[in-house]
Write an enzyme that holds these catalytic residues in place. Structure first.
Site, PDB file in Angstrom:
ATOM      1  CB  SER A  40      -0.969   0.026   1.182  1.00  0.00           C
ATOM      2  OG  SER A  40      -0.307   0.304   2.388  1.00  0.00           O
ATOM      3  CE  LYS A  79      -2.778   1.765   5.094  1.00  0.00           C
ATOM      4  NZ  LYS A  79      -2.701   1.033   3.869  1.00  0.00           N
TER       5      LYS A  79
END
Length: 179
Positions: A40, A79
């Site tokens: 990600s 993230k």
């Protein structure tokens, strides 16, 4: 002459105990190693890379664009902070607007090029949404393949943010700063 007297063992024991105590304090409160799990954050961070995360004084340093490790319900996530408490976020045609201002995301250039080659957008349009008080909105860099605040993870509190990424230390050939 005795080389291992009782006093010498006691001295080694104290030194070992002190070193262990310092290591526990540093790992718990200052720095910790984390392993990137998944794609990600590609190409900024790669699956299975190991990085050091700074846990010190987070509340004064959390800012938009920082890469952070977040404790979810069952696992940890790596993230990028996109929205701060109270921000209004709008994504339109792969352009991020925060509080009505276009925000440049240079870390997405590679992925944007790949998405265009595939004939798609990197980030689906959404918003405007307003980040709740005391919450943060996060997304991965590889937005076609990222589970984040847009699609299932929701918002995160500062208590859930473990720390911010400082540098990748393994593999050694990829040693680099993540700032």
């Amino acid at each position: 002459m005795k080389s291992n007297s009782k006093g010498e063992w006691k001295s080694w024991g104290k030194a070992l105990f002190l070193a262990l105590g310092i290591a526990i304090v540093v790992r718990t409160f200052l720095f910790s190693p984390y392993v990137v799990d998944g794609e990600s954050m590609e190409p900024t961070l790669h699956d299975h890379e190991k990085m050091f995360v700074n846990k010190l004084n987070l509340t004064n340093r959390l800012s938009r664009g920082e890469i952070v490790v977040i404790k979810g319900k069952e696992e940890y996530y790596v993230k990028r902070i996109i929205g701060l408490p109270g921000d209004t976020i709008l994504m339109k045609n792969d352009n991020l607007f925060i509080n009505g201002v276009l925000v440049k995301e240079p870390y997405l250039s590679h992925n944007l090029k790949l998405a265009k080659q595939m004939g798609s957008k990197l980030t689906d349009d959404f918003g405007p949404i307003t980040v709740p008080k005391d919450k943060y909105f996060v997304m991965g860099n590889n937005r076609l393949y990222s589970k984040d605040s847009r699609n299932g993870l929701g918002y995160f509190s500062k208590e859930q943010i473990v720390g911010e990424s400082e540098f990748v230390f393994y593999p050694f050939s990829q040693l680099r700063n993540t700032k």
